[in-house]
Scaffold this active site. Structure first.
Site, PDB file in Angstrom:
ATOM      1  N   CYS A  83     -24.055 -28.225  -9.162  1.00  0.00           N
ATOM      2  CA  CYS A  83     -25.174 -27.501  -8.557  1.00  0.00           C
ATOM      3  C   CYS A  83     -25.180 -27.799  -7.064  1.00  0.00           C
ATOM      4  O   CYS A  83     -25.159 -28.972  -6.670  1.00  0.00           O
ATOM      5  CB  CYS A  83     -26.498 -27.938  -9.185  1.00  0.00           C
ATOM      6  SG  CYS A  83     -27.969 -27.236  -8.400  1.00  0.00           S
ATOM      7  N   CYS A 199     -23.902 -21.182  -4.522  1.00  0.00           N
ATOM      8  CA  CYS A 199     -24.665 -21.498  -5.727  1.00  0.00           C
ATOM      9  C   CYS A 199     -23.644 -21.454  -6.846  1.00  0.00           C
ATOM     10  O   CYS A 199     -22.806 -20.541  -6.880  1.00  0.00           O
ATOM     11  CB  CYS A 199     -25.779 -20.473  -5.963  1.00  0.00           C
ATOM     12  SG  CYS A 199     -26.561 -20.641  -7.592  1.00  0.00           S
TER      13      CYS A 199
END
Length: 233
Positions: A83, A199
């Site tokens: 992440c 992302c």
């Protein structure tokens, strides 16, 4: 001695699978035993990183720390995080464990700085609002030949929705791919020559980007780093 990789995942689960898959598929192996030991803690209960910078939203920090400690206690020699937005809390995480945590963002920047680049090459950043708000990539590229370009407010809404769709499992059928491709085409005419999937859900959409712009996948670069670290290279 070979090291055990620890993956702090669940943010989201599809991105965690993607990181694991890229480690396995990029490991030179002829038999099972040639692959690396990997401990994955897929914790989807970590509070939303995308909402954490909004007033009143719960911080994911304590759950991130506990997740990192789970990996350390389980025997991981180092940790990678599936992440980008979670890297907002990277310094605090590093202070709370006794094993290295390697940064996806630092690794991506180092990789690109090692490539030949023209002066002021423009990179379009597709990332969450929290990653952009905290300027994780912008700060990491300061003083480099690269200029980070971020979507405007309306365009960012499209990026956000595309990310949320991937989190629900809508990849090939992601209804925002057409709009993303239109956005990419516009930015290419404005001199953008590269896109960073900032992302971990975004690289899952790369196969559906109809462009010849260079696509930079931080997940893939992190997977390759993890392989090297596991092999003590």
């Amino acid at each position: 001695m070979e090291k055990t990789i620890g993956i702090l995942g669940g943010m989201g689960p599809y991105a965690t699978i993607d990181l694991f898959h890229k480690i396995v598929s990029n490991t030179p192996a002829n038999i099972d035993q040639d692959h690396h030991k990997i401990i994955i803690y897929n914790n989807p209960k970590i509070p939303s990183r995308m909402e954490a910078f909004n007033k009143g939203a719960k911080s994911p920090l304590q759950e991130l720390i506990q997740s990192a400690l789970v990996l350390e206690r389980a025997g991981a020699d180092f940790i990678i995080i599936a992440c980008n937005s979670a890297h907002i809390w990277l310094d605090e995480l590093r202070r709370n464990v006794n094993i290295p945590i390697y940064s996806m963002i630092e690794n991506t920047v180092q990789h690109l700085l090692g490539c030949k680049s023209s002066i002021n090459e423009k990179i379009l950043l597709f990332a969450t609002e929290s990653t952009i708000h905290h300027q994780l990539y912008q700060n990491a590229f300061k003083g480099s030949p690269y200029k980070i370009v971020v979507p405007n407010k309306e365009e960012q809404k499209v990026v956000n929705r595309a990310i949320y769709d991937v989190k629900t499992g809508k990849v090939k059928g992601n209804v925002y791919i057409k709009k993303l491709n239109q956005m990419i085409e516009t930015y290419q005419t404005e001199g953008v020559s590269m896109i960073i999937g900032g992302c971990t859900e975004i690289p899952l959409l790369f196969p559906y980007f109809a462009t010849d712009i260079k696509l930079v996948d931080p997940t893939l670069l992190l997977a390759k780093l993890a392989i090297k670290k596991a092999m003590n290279i």
